[in-house]
Scaffold this motif. Structure first.
Motif, PDB file in Angstrom:
ATOM      1  N   LEU A  85       0.856  -1.184   0.000  1.00 50.07           N
ATOM      2  CA  LEU A  85       0.000   0.000   0.000  1.00 50.07           C
ATOM      3  C   LEU A  85       0.893   1.235   0.000  1.00 50.07           C
ATOM      4  O   LEU A  85       1.751   1.381   0.879  1.00 50.07           O
ATOM      5  CB  LEU A  85      -0.901   0.026   1.237  1.00 50.07           C
ATOM      6  CG  LEU A  85      -1.605   1.360   1.541  1.00 50.07           C
ATOM      7  CD1 LEU A  85      -2.569   1.745   0.414  1.00 50.07           C
ATOM      8  CD2 LEU A  85      -2.329   1.311   2.883  1.00 50.07           C
ATOM      9  N   ASN A  87       0.413   5.101   0.390  1.00 50.46           N
ATOM     10  CA  ASN A  87      -0.421   6.268   0.673  1.00 50.46           C
ATOM     11  C   ASN A  87       0.277   7.498   0.093  1.00 50.46           C
ATOM     12  O   ASN A  87       1.366   7.872   0.536  1.00 50.46           O
ATOM     13  CB  ASN A  87      -0.604   6.437   2.175  1.00 50.46           C
ATOM     14  CG  ASN A  87      -1.604   5.463   2.760  1.00 50.46           C
ATOM     15  OD1 ASN A  87      -2.711   5.324   2.261  1.00 50.46           O
ATOM     16  ND2 ASN A  87      -1.217   4.780   3.837  1.00 50.46           N
ATOM     17  N   LEU A 123      -6.672  -1.532   5.801  1.00 44.44           N
ATOM     18  CA  LEU A 123      -5.875  -2.529   5.083  1.00 44.44           C
ATOM     19  C   LEU A 123      -4.857  -3.220   5.978  1.00 44.44           C
ATOM     20  O   LEU A 123      -4.469  -4.359   5.715  1.00 44.44           O
ATOM     21  CB  LEU A 123      -5.209  -1.883   3.872  1.00 44.44           C
ATOM     22  CG  LEU A 123      -6.215  -1.437   2.798  1.00 44.44           C
ATOM     23  CD1 LEU A 123      -5.505  -0.789   1.622  1.00 44.44           C
ATOM     24  CD2 LEU A 123      -7.057  -2.620   2.310  1.00 44.44           C
ATOM     25  N   ILE A 135       3.420  -1.150   3.973  1.00 42.71           N
ATOM     26  CA  ILE A 135       2.704   0.126   3.880  1.00 42.71           C
ATOM     27  C   ILE A 135       3.749   1.238   3.846  1.00 42.71           C
ATOM     28  O   ILE A 135       4.590   1.327   4.745  1.00 42.71           O
ATOM     29  CB  ILE A 135       1.752   0.330   5.070  1.00 42.71           C
ATOM     30  CG1 ILE A 135       0.679  -0.770   5.095  1.00 42.71           C
ATOM     31  CG2 ILE A 135       1.106   1.719   5.013  1.00 42.71           C
ATOM     32  CD1 ILE A 135      -0.159  -0.794   6.352  1.00 42.71           C
TER      33      ILE A 135
END
Length: 258
Positions: A85, A87, A123, A135
């Protein structure tokens, strides 16, 4: 160096342009299938078609406004749980305290600060159930250098740095690595907007923004690709023992205290 990312799936927010699009291209080059999320459907679809054609990866497009909690919740529940992931979505405006009213400040933080935190919340739980994940929060060097003329962004970035370190400090117990990247100025449309705002604040004239960029290391901002390459490495197993850390890439500006 083979990053061994082929066959993994990455979700990138704010992927339609700038650093997000550069991250998408680097990960596609490495063989990652992609979920690309942003508010701009046409830009996302164009990028997805290009990456699918150029690199033979599967690319799904998600048009979503992550500052709307109901949209974020629905999206996070429906998207396939990613291996990675990223962001990245954010549009915090420049300006000193007097220039950023409460509504503007809250609107900006809903996307970047709370958007990062809430998507991670969803998540992370799914990654933990599966037993692995990475992440990476693309944050910003103003969180460590602090800038009164970018006060909403500087404060929000500092919060996300602490969030990243706090969560990442314990996340390996769940098989998850949580990391941050702090770019300094990057050559995107957004940096031009911010430089103009800073020029208005400092000089009273936005047309003097080139005087600010001229003092960057090497006389330029970083390229989006330079940021994306670091993120790809951190996302890979070549960086398997890193978590709870934030990596600065700003040409030495923060280290020099400039």
């Amino acid at each position: 160096m083979d990053l061994n990312l082929s066959g993994k799936r990455a979700l990138i927010t704010g992927a339609s342009r700038g650093i997000g699009a550069a991250i998408a291209e680097v990960l596609a080059e490495e063989g990652c299938d992609l979920d690309l999320a942003a508010r701009s459907g046409p830009d996302l679809k164009k990028l997805a078609a290009q990456l699918g054609t150029d690199y033979g990866v599967n690319v799904d497009v998600h048009v979503v406004d992550l500052r709307q909690s109901h949209e974020l919740d629905r999206f996070a529940a429906a998207v396939p749980v990613p291996d990675i992931l990223i962001n990245n979505a954010g549009d915090i405006p420049g300006g000193p305290l007097a220039a950023v009213d409460e509504q503007t400040w809250r609107h900006a933080w809903e996307l970047k600060v709370f958007g990062y935190i809430n998507l991670t919340r969803h998540l992370y739980t799914r990654m933990k159930t599966r037993g692995h994940g990475v992440i990476i929060n693309n944050i910003g060097a103003s969180g460590e250098g602090t800038d009164a003329n970018y006060i909403a962004g500087s404060t929000g970035n500092a919060a996300l740095m602490t969030f990243t370190r706090a969560l990442g400090g314990r996340s390996l117990a769940d098989g998850i690595r949580v990391l941050g990247v702090n770019p300094g100025p990057v050559a995107t449309d957004r940096i031009l907007t911010l430089m103009k705002a800073q020029a208005r604040a400092r000089f009273g004239d936005e047309d003097r923004h080139s005087e600010l960029t001229a003092i960057f290391p090497l006389g330029r901002a970083a390229t989006p690709r330079e940021i994306a390459d670091l993120i790809a490495f951190l996302a890979s197993d070549r960086s398997a023992y890193t978590t709870g850390a934030v990596f600065t890439i700003d040409g030495g500006v923060s280290a020099a205290g400039l």
